[in-house]
Design an enzyme around this catalytic site. Structure first.
Site, short mmCIF file in Angstrom:
data_model
loop_
_atom_site.label_atom_id
_atom_site.label_comp_id
_atom_site.label_asym_id
_atom_site.label_seq_id
_atom_site.Cartn_x
_atom_site.Cartn_y
_atom_site.Cartn_z
N ALA A 111 41.18 38.89 44.22
CA ALA A 111 39.87 39.01 43.61
C ALA A 111 39.19 40.22 44.24
O ALA A 111 39.50 40.58 45.39
CB ALA A 111 39.06 37.74 43.87
N GLU A 155 42.79 34.69 52.40
CA GLU A 155 41.35 34.41 52.29
C GLU A 155 40.71 34.03 53.63
O GLU A 155 39.57 34.40 53.90
CB GLU A 155 41.10 33.30 51.26
CG GLU A 155 41.25 33.75 49.82
CD GLU A 155 42.67 33.61 49.29
OE1 GLU A 155 43.61 33.43 50.10
OE2 GLU A 155 42.84 33.69 48.06
N GLU A 188 47.54 33.67 43.41
CA GLU A 188 47.15 32.46 42.67
C GLU A 188 47.43 32.60 41.17
O GLU A 188 47.80 31.63 40.51
CB GLU A 188 45.67 32.17 42.92
CG GLU A 188 45.44 31.72 44.37
CD GLU A 188 43.98 31.65 44.75
OE1 GLU A 188 43.33 32.72 44.81
OE2 GLU A 188 43.49 30.55 44.99
N GLY A 191 43.77 35.98 45.11
CA GLY A 191 43.74 35.65 43.69
C GLY A 191 44.95 36.17 42.94
O GLY A 191 45.35 35.59 41.92
N1 CAA Z 1 39.24 43.95 46.28
C1 CAA Z 1 38.64 45.16 46.08
N2 CAA Z 1 39.26 46.33 46.32
C2 CAA Z 1 40.52 46.27 46.79
C3 CAA Z 1 41.19 45.06 47.03
C4 CAA Z 1 40.48 43.84 46.74
N3 CAA Z 1 41.05 42.63 46.86
N4 CAA Z 1 42.41 45.33 47.51
C5 CAA Z 1 42.51 46.68 47.56
N5 CAA Z 1 41.38 47.25 47.13
C6 CAA Z 1 41.06 48.67 47.03
C7 CAA Z 1 40.71 49.25 48.39
O1 CAA Z 1 39.36 48.97 48.70
C8 CAA Z 1 40.99 50.72 48.16
O2 CAA Z 1 39.93 51.26 47.43
P1 CAA Z 1 39.21 52.63 47.93
O3 CAA Z 1 40.28 53.66 47.81
O4 CAA Z 1 38.10 52.80 46.97
O5 CAA Z 1 38.80 52.37 49.35
C9 CAA Z 1 42.21 50.69 47.24
O6 CAA Z 1 42.23 49.39 46.65
C10 CAA Z 1 43.52 50.90 47.97
O7 CAA Z 1 43.60 49.93 48.99
P2 CAA Z 1 43.93 50.29 50.52
O8 CAA Z 1 43.48 51.67 50.84
O9 CAA Z 1 43.40 49.17 51.37
O10 CAA Z 1 45.52 50.28 50.47
P3 CAA Z 1 46.50 49.94 51.69
O11 CAA Z 1 47.87 50.29 51.20
O12 CAA Z 1 46.04 50.56 52.95
O13 CAA Z 1 46.41 48.35 51.88
C11 CAA Z 1 46.34 46.07 51.13
C12 CAA Z 1 46.84 47.49 50.85
C13 CAA Z 1 47.03 45.51 52.37
C14 CAA Z 1 46.71 45.22 49.92
C15 CAA Z 1 44.81 46.08 51.34
O14 CAA Z 1 44.21 46.80 50.29
C16 CAA Z 1 44.17 44.72 51.40
O15 CAA Z 1 44.29 44.03 52.40
N6 CAA Z 1 43.50 44.31 50.31
C17 CAA Z 1 42.78 43.06 50.26
C18 CAA Z 1 43.73 41.89 50.06
C19 CAA Z 1 42.98 40.60 50.07
O16 CAA Z 1 42.37 40.21 51.06
N7 CAA Z 1 43.02 39.87 48.95
C20 CAA Z 1 42.35 38.59 48.81
C21 CAA Z 1 41.00 38.77 48.22
S1 CAA Z 1 40.05 37.30 48.31
C22 CAA Z 1 40.50 36.40 46.95
O17 CAA Z 1 41.35 36.78 46.20
C23 CAA Z 1 39.73 35.13 46.77
C24 CAA Z 1 40.30 34.18 45.81
O18 CAA Z 1 41.05 33.33 46.17
C25 CAA Z 1 39.90 34.20 44.42
#
Ligand code: CAA
Length: 255
Positions: A63, A131, A111, A108
């Site tokens: 998400a 999460e 999921e 998400g």
């Molecule tokens: N939400 C919003 N933006 C996201 C995102 C997310 N879940 N995951 C990645 N992005 C964006 C980053 O912010 C970045 O954008 P900018 O260039 O504008 O900064 C772009 O995607 C590229 O990401 P990274 O630079 O972080 O890429 P990376 O290769 O260094 O890392 C990654 C990749 C490990 C997947 C890392 O992006 C990350 O940890 N993302 C978040 C993953 C996460 O925590 N997901 C769970 C979300 S909570 C949820 O989903 C709740 C639910 O149950 C419904």
């Protein structure tokens, strides 16, 4: 377009198309994806749906965290319910939905894959429910579907450590049924789809229904439902054709 649908040979390949944000799902992505699934389910030219992410890096990285940062309790509940509606549309689809996981499937994203009937992964795929690292719990069905797929102990460990696993580990714990090179992922998903497409659509829909309902009912209730659904099929042309074709030593002609 945040979600793209390509239709060919009775297969709809639906791609989440927000690669700059690793296909993270904001309100628009959720709404477009729900609509794409609903349209594919209603399309009589489609028998199987393949769900994937744009680019080589991510299926869906979760998400959208930037969107979630602004939520109060009510906003979070609404967002959670939208995710549930999408996941239920996938899970309850009478047409099989295959997740072709081509990279990060986190939060998400994992999921949404869990709601699909079949999951296959590319060798660079990464799964996780991170999460807790954000001070959250999975909110789109992860606490309920992950234990049903991989068992309670492994699900609890993955959810409360928030650690990621690679495609091989996902295969080992039964989270995915195949790991293939990234370049052949969609081809592999289509190969599974073509096997499914040879079979009777009523029988497929009824099978998915029974498998979905198996969680949350006793064995006795499940068997009672199964025998009813099994018997119901004997009133369909499809079943008559399937049985007749076997006896006549020819391939069945299912519509
Ligand atoms: N939400 C919003 N933006 C996201 C995102 C997310 N879940 N995951 C990645 N992005 C964006 C980053 O912010 C970045 O954008 P900018 O260039 O504008 O900064 C772009 O995607 C590229 O990401 P990274 O630079 O972080 O890429 P990376 O290769 O260094 O890392 C990654 C990749 C490990 C997947 C890392 O992006 C990350 O940890 N993302 C978040 C993953 C996460 O925590 N997901 C769970 C979300 S909570 C949820 O989903 C709740 C639910 O149950 C419904």
């Amino acid at each position: 377009m945040l979600v793209q649908t390509d239709k060919k040979d009775k297969i709809a390949v639906i791609t989440v198309n927000r690669p700059d944000a690793l296909n993270a799902m904001n309100f628009d992505v959720i709404s477009e994806l729900t609509r794409a699934i609903t349209l594919a389910v209603a399309d009589s030219d489609i028998g199987v749906i393949v769900l994937t992410g744009a680019g080589k890096k991510a299926f869906v990285a979760g998400a959208d965290i930037k969107v979630m940062q602004k939520f109060d309790k009510e906003g979070a509940k609404e967002f959670g319910k939208l995710g549930h509606t999408l996941a239920s549309a996938i899970e309850n689809s009478p047409k099989p939905v295959i997740a072709a996981v081509n990279g990060f499937a986190l939060g998400g994203g994992c999921e949404i894959a869990l709601a699909c009937h079949i999951r296959i992964a590319s060798d660079n795929a990464v799964f996780g429910q991170p999460e807790v690292k954000l001070g959250l719990i999975p909110g789109w069905g992860g606490t309920q579907r992950l234990p049903r797929i991989v068992g309670k102990g492994i699900a609890a460990e993955l959810i409360i450590t928030g650690r990621n696993i690679d495609a091989e580990d996902a295969y080992r714990i039964g989270l995915v049924s195949q790991v293939v090179p990234l370049d052949s992922l969609i081809h592999s998903a289509k190969k599974i789809a073509h096997l499914i497409l040879k079979n009777g659509p009523n029988a497929i829909a009824s099978s998915l229904d029974q498998v979905n309902l198996s969680a949350g009912s006793s064995l006795e209730e499940g068997l009672e439902r199964e025998v009813q659904a099994f018997a119901d099929l004997f009133e369909t042309d499809e079943t008559r054709e399937g049985l007749k074709a076997f006896v006549e030593k020819r391939p069945p002609e299912f519509r």
